[in-house]
Design a protein around this motif. Structure first.
Motif, mmCIF file in Angstrom:
data_model
loop_
_atom_site.group_PDB
_atom_site.id
_atom_site.type_symbol
_atom_site.label_atom_id
_atom_site.label_comp_id
_atom_site.label_asym_id
_atom_site.label_seq_id
_atom_site.Cartn_x
_atom_site.Cartn_y
_atom_site.Cartn_z
ATOM 1 N N ARG A 560 0.828 -1.213 0.000
ATOM 2 C CA ARG A 560 0.000 0.000 0.000
ATOM 3 C C ARG A 560 0.859 1.258 0.000
ATOM 4 N N LYS A 577 -2.334 -3.963 -7.422
ATOM 5 C CA LYS A 577 -2.734 -2.659 -7.963
ATOM 6 C C LYS A 577 -4.200 -2.684 -8.355
ATOM 7 N N LEU A 578 -4.628 -3.776 -8.997
ATOM 8 C CA LEU A 578 -6.023 -3.889 -9.381
ATOM 9 C C LEU A 578 -6.925 -3.924 -8.147
ATOM 10 N N ASP A 581 -7.069 -0.386 -6.966
ATOM 11 C CA ASP A 581 -7.823 0.495 -7.862
ATOM 12 C C ASP A 581 -9.319 0.243 -7.763
ATOM 13 N N TRP A 582 -9.720 -1.005 -7.708
ATOM 14 C CA TRP A 582 -11.138 -1.334 -7.694
ATOM 15 C C TRP A 582 -11.743 -1.258 -6.291
ATOM 16 N N SER A 770 -13.667 -7.798 -6.710
ATOM 17 C CA SER A 770 -12.234 -7.537 -6.607
ATOM 18 C C SER A 770 -11.451 -8.843 -6.666
#
Length: 840
Positions: A560, A577-578, A581-582, A770
Motif C-alpha cells: 500500500r 494494484k487492481l 484500484d477497484w 475484486s
C-alpha cells in the motif's frame, strides 16, 4: 561405558566433531538431568542425546534401559538404523529393536522373551506396554525416555497420552531421565515443563541456512482461486526436478501426492523407476524401500506428504519443493530441513504456488522465517477421554489405588488443574459407565478388589481394551491388494464403498481397477489409465497460521505504501494494484469490507486474515447476530483470507457491522457461537472421536472388525442416551468444548474480534468483484452448481472481469476445475471451507 574420548574418536573417524550444544547435553545427562534440546533440523540432535545415553550408562546390559519415542511409526526403522550405527561400536553388547504397529506378533514375542536394551516405539505402543500385567516389573528398569519431534506431539491428545505414560514411568523409577528433541518450537518453557517438570533447556545450533525460493508462473492471474491441484505448474516443476540430483516434492494431501506423482510420470516416462511415492497409507515395507533408496541415492525424486516431514535422514536430498502453501512457518522449516540434512549444510526449498495469492503467502513465509517467528503449540487441557482410557490401561498394568493415581496424574501438566469432581466422574465411568450405563456389564471394566486395588477382572474386556489403545481416530481403512495377493496400500472404507466393480482409481502411483471387495479387503488389478478417481483421506487441509496471516498483512501494508520487498511481491504487483484500484488493500491497521449487489443477492466480503477456522465461526456469528434483529437467510463461504455473507435482502453493513463485530467475554461468545450453528450435530460428530478414545465404542474387537458406519451409529446412540438420561455427562461437555476449541477455535475468534473491534472499518463498494473477493465467490459457487455449470459460470465471470481490467481470461478454467473436483471427491474440503446456508 564409552568415555568422552572414545565418543570423540568415533565422531572423528567419520569426519565429525562434537558441537558445544552436544557436549552440553552430555554433561547434563551424566548429571542425571532431564531436558529439552532445541536445534535446527539436521544439526545433530539425535546424536547429542544418543551419545549422551551411551556415555551415561553404556556399560549396562539391562533390558529396556532406553525407550525412544517417535511420533510416526514410519520413522522407527530409520531411527533404529541411526542408533545402531553408534551403538555397534560404542556399546556392542547393547541390543536394539523397534516396537510399533508395524512390528509382527512374532517379533513382539521374541522381544518379550528377552527385552532389548533400547526400543524405538510410538506413544500408542508405549501405552500398550503399560497395559501388560507385568508392566511394573518390566518398565521400572527404564532409565531414559527420549521423545523425538516433541513439537509434533505437544499440542495433541497423543502428547497427553504420552504425558500420562511418562508420569507412570516416573512413579516406578523417580530417577528416570526424559529428553525431548525439537527443531520448531516457539514456547520452549511450556514445552519443556510439559515434557518433564524442572528439566533444562539446551539450545543448539539455530543458524541453519535456508534458501527459500518461489517458482513463479509464466504470468500473473489477477483473478485466481484455491482448491485445485496446481498442475498448471507441472512443466516448470519437471524442469526444476531435472536440474537437481535428488528432490522431495511435498504436497499437503495424499490425493494430491497421487495426482502429482502420476502427472510427473506422464510428463517424463523415462523417469519410471527413478521417482517414487511416499505417504502414510502406502504399505510399510514399500515406504521403507523408498526411504532406503532415497538415502542410497537411487531415486531422483520422491513425491510425499507429511509422512516424510519428520526424522528421516535424507542427506543426499538436494532440494525440497512444496506444492501449494505450507500454511505455517514451522511446517515449512520442517520440510525445508529434509534437504541439506546435516550440520553446516544449506537447505533449499522452492515454493510452488497453486494460485496467485499463494505467492503473497510465499513472500510472507520467507519474511517470517527471517524474523524467527514460529507458531507456538499448546498442550490440551485435561481431556477426560484420554484419562478414562489411561485408567483402564493402568488397571491392566498392575492395578491402582485411586488416591495414589490421582496424585500421579496431577503431575502431568495437562491435568494439573484436574478437579476432584472430574476425577470421581472418571472413576465412576470406568467402574460402571456412569449412571445411564450402570446396568450393562460391558461397562463394568475396572473394579476394586478386596485390597482396594482397581483392576480389570474380565479377560474379554481386557483384550478389547488392548486392541483399541490410542488416541488416533480416523475412518476405517481397507487393505487394497492384487488378486494374486500382493498388498499395495490402505484406503478409507468410505472411498471404496462409493465404487463398483470395474471402476478405476489411482493408488500407489498405479491406475487400478476394482474387482471385488471381501470384508475389509479390496481386490484390484492393473487397469488402463483413464479418468481416475483419487483415494479419499481425511485431514491434510491445513488452515493458515496466525503467524503467517500477520506476515501477509504486513506485506499488504508495504504494498500500500508502494514498497515491494522481493520478487514475489513485485510479481503480484499487478494483482495488488487492481485490488487497490477497484477497492482497497487490506492491512494490519484496518479492516477491509466490500459490499456489492449482484443477480445472486447482496454480498459482504470481509477480510480479517484470521484463517478459515476462525472465519467459519465469525461468519456464522455475524449471520446469527443480524438474525436476532431481522430474520434473514444467509449463505456463508470462507477461505484463509476472508469470508463472504450472501443474503437475499439488503443489510446496511456500514451502519451495523461495527456493532456486530463487538468483542464480548469468552462465556458470552461461547454461548453465541453455539447458538449460531447446528451445535448438536457438530458436537455429535466430535463425540464419535471421544467415544472411541474413552472406550464406549471400539474400532475392532479381537477376531472382529467393525465398519465406520457401525461405529458412528453406536456413538450417536450413546450421544442421544446421554443427552436424554445423563445430560451432565462430562464426555458430552468435552465434545462441546472440543468443538469450540479445536474446530471453531473460539479463543482465536475472541482474539480476532478484539483485534477487529480496535481497527477502523474501511467499507468499499466496488463496481465489480475484486481479486480478493473472487476466490470467495468461487467457494460459494462450488456448493451451488455442477462442475460443468461452475466452469461455464467462472469462464463468463473471468471474461467480464478481465475485460474490465484490460486483460484476457485464461483458457484452462475447465481443466483446473476438473482437478479441483477430483480433489473434492477424493479429499473434500473441510466443513469450514464449504458454503453454508443458514436461515435466521
Amino acid at each position: 561405558m564409552p568415555s568422552t574420548t572414545q565418543v570423540r574418536d568415533w565422531l572423528s573417524a567419520r569426519g565429525w566433531k562434537a558441537f558445544a550444544f552436544q557436549r552440553n547435553v552430555w554433561r547434563e545427562m551424566r548429571a542425571g538431568h532431564s531436558g529439552l534440546l532445541h536445534a535446527t533440523t539436521g544439526a545433530g540432535k539425535t546424536l547429542a542425546v544418543w551419545l549422551g545415553a551411551l556415555q551415561a550408562f553404556g556399560d549396562a546390559e539391562a533390558p529396556l534401559s532406553v525407550l525412544w519415542v517417535t511420533p510416526m511409526r514410519a520413522l522407527s526403522h530409520d531411527t533404529l538404523l541411526a542408533l545402531q550405527d553408534a551403538a555397534s561400536t560404542l556399546a556392542p553388547r547393547w541390543t536394539l529393536a523397534s516396537r510399533t504397529g508395524d512390528t509382527t506378533s512374532g517379533e513382539r514375542a521374541s522381544q518379550q522373551r528377552r527385552w532389548p536394551t533400547a526400543i524405538v516405539t510410538t506413544p500408542e505402543s508405549l501405552s500398550l506396554m503399560l497395559a501388560r500385567a507385568d508392566a511394573p516389573d518390566v518398565l521400572k528398569r527404564v532409565r531414559l525416555v527420549v521423545v523425538d519431534e516433541w513439537h509434533e506431539l505437544l499440542g495433541t491428545k497423543r502428547g497427553v497420552q504420552l504425558q500420562l505414560a511418562l508420569v507412570r514411568l516416573r512413579r516406578w523409577n523417580p530417577a528416570l531421565m526424559t529428553w525431548g528433541l525439537s527443531a520448531t518450537l516457539a514456547n520452549l518453557e511450556e514445552a519443556c515443563d510439559t515434557l518433564a517438570p524442572g528439566a533444562v533447556i539446551v539450545r543448539g545450533a539455530q543458524d541453519k541456512k535456508i534458501d527459500i525460493a518461489t517458482l513463479l508462473p509464466a504470468r500473473i492471474e489477477r483473478f485466481a482461486w484455491g482448491g485445485h491441484m496446481g498442475l498448471t505448474m507441472l512443466p516448470a516443476v519437471v524442469e526444476l526436478i531435472d536440474t537437481a540430483a535428488s528432490s522431495l516434492v511435498f504436497t499437503n494431501t495424499r490425493s494430491q501426492s497421487e495426482r502429482w506423482f502420476q502427472a510427473l510420470l506422464d510428463a517424463r516416462p523415462d523417469w519410471a523407476g527413478t521417482i517414487a511415492l511416499h505417504h502414510g497409507s502406502i504399505d510399510a515395507e514399500l515406504r521403507r524401500w523408498v526411504e532406503a533408496a532415497m538415502k542410497a541415492g537411487q531415486l531422483k525424486c520422491v513425491v510425499c506428504t507429511a509422512s516424510l516431514d519428520l526424522g528421516v535422514d535424507f542427506l543426499p536430498v538436494e532440494q525440497v519443493l512444496q506444492i501449494g502453501s505450507a500454511k505455517g512457518v514451522a511446517r515449512l522449516l520442517q520440510r525445508a530441513g529434509r534437504s541439506g540434512h546435516a550440520p553446516g549444510r544449506r537447505s533449499r526449498v522452492t515454493l510452488v504456488p497453486t494460485h496467485s495469492l499463494e505467492i503473497v503467502e510465499a513472500s510472507a513465509l520467507r519474511a517470517a522465517v527471517e524474523a524467527g517467528r514460529i507458531e507456538p503449540r499448546r498442550p490440551p487441557e485435561a481431556p477426560l477421554d484420554v484419562l478414562v482410557q489411561h485408567l483402564v490401561t493402568v488397571a491392566l498394568g498392575g492395578g491402582f489405588t485411586p488416591d495414589e493415581l490421582l496424585a500421579e496424574v496431577r503431575t502431568a501438566l495437562s491435568y494439573r488443574r484436574l478437579t476432584d469432581e472430574s476425577w470421581q466422574w472418571a472413576l465412576a465411568f470406568v467402574r460402571h459407565g456412569g449412571e445411564s450405563l450402570r446396568a450393562y456389564p460391558d461397562f463394568q471394566r475396572v473394579v476394586p478388589d478386596d485390597a482396594g486395588v482397581w483392576r480389570v477382572p474380565d479377560a474379554r474386556l481386557a483384550r478389547r481394551h488392548r486392541s483399541n489403545i490410542g488416541t488416533i481416530v480416523s475412518d476405517a481403512v481397507m487393505s487394497v491388494q492384487f488378486l494374486g495377493g500382493g498388498r499395495i496400500a490402505t484406503v478409507e472404507e468410505n472411498f471404496i464403498a462409493r465404487l463398483k466393480a470395474g471402476d478405476v482409481f489411482l493408488l500407489g502411483g498405479r491406475a487400478l481397477e476394482l474387482v471385488r471387495t471381501e470384508g475389509l479387503t479390496a481386490y484390484v488389478r492393473v487397469a488402463k489409465p483413464g479418468r481416475a478417481l483419487l483415494p479419499r483421506w481425511n485431514g491434510g487441509q491445513f488452515p493458515i497460521s496466525d503467524t503467517l496471516a500477520d506476515a501477509m498483512l504486513e506485506r499488504f501494508d508495504e504494498a500500500r505504501e508502494g514498497r515491494h520487498a522481493d520478487r514475489e511481491m513485485r510479481f503480484v504487483a499487478p494483482l495488488l494494484k487492481l485490488q487497490a484500484d477497484w477497492s482497497a488493500l487490506p492491512g494490519s491497521d484496518r479492516l477491509l469490507a466490500e459490499v456489492q449487489t449482484s443477480a445472486d443477492g447482496h454480498h459482504l466480503f470481509l477480510y480479517p486474515f484470521a484463517g478459515r477456522t476462525v472465519h467459519l465461526g465469525l461468519g456464522w456469528l455475524l449471520a446469527w447476530r443480524v438474525g436476532r434483529e431481522t430474520p434473514a437467510t444467509f449463505t456463508v463461504a470462507v477461505n484463509d483470507y476472508g469470508l463472504e455473507l450472501l443474503s437475499a435482502t439488503e443489510v446496511d453493513w456500514a451502519e451495523r457491522l461495527p456493532a456486530l463485530l463487538a468483542a464480548v467475554d469468552r462465556t458470552t461468545l461461547r454461548d453465541e457461537v453455539l447458538a449460531s450453528l447446528n451445535a448438536t450435530e457438530l458436537a455429535r460428530r466430535r463425540f464419535r472421536q471421544i467415544a472411541r478414545i474413552a472406550g464406549l465404542v471400539f474400532q475392532s474387537h479381537p477376531g472382529e472388525v467393525r465398519s465406520q458406519r457401525q461405529l458412528q451409529a453406536s456413538a450417536s446412540l450413546y450421544f442421544d442416551v446421554f443427552r436424554q438420561h445423563d445430560p451432565g455427562n462430562r464426555l458430552l461437555r468435552q465434545a462441546e468444548e472440543e468443538l469450540l476449541s479445536a474446530e471453531l477455535d473460539v479463543d482465536a475468534l475472541a482474539r480476532t474480534l478484539a483485534r477487529l473491534a480496535a481497527l477502523p472499518l474501511q467499507i468499499q463498494r466496488p463496481a465489480r468483484m475484486s481479486p480478493l473477493a473472487f476466490p470467495l465467490f468461487v467457494e460459494m459457487l462450488r456448493e451451488r452448481v455442477t462442475t460443468e455449470s461452475l466452469a461455464q459460470r467462472l469462464t463468463r465471470a473471468l471474461a467480464e472481469l478481465e475485460a474490465a481490467a484490460g486483460g484476457q481470461a485464461p483458457k484452462d478454467v475447465g481443466e483446473r476445475l476438473a482437478f479441483g473436483q477430483e480433489r473434492d471427491k477424493a479429499a473434500p474440503r473441510p466443513r469450514d471451507a464449504r458454503a453454508r446456508r443458514r436461515r435466521r
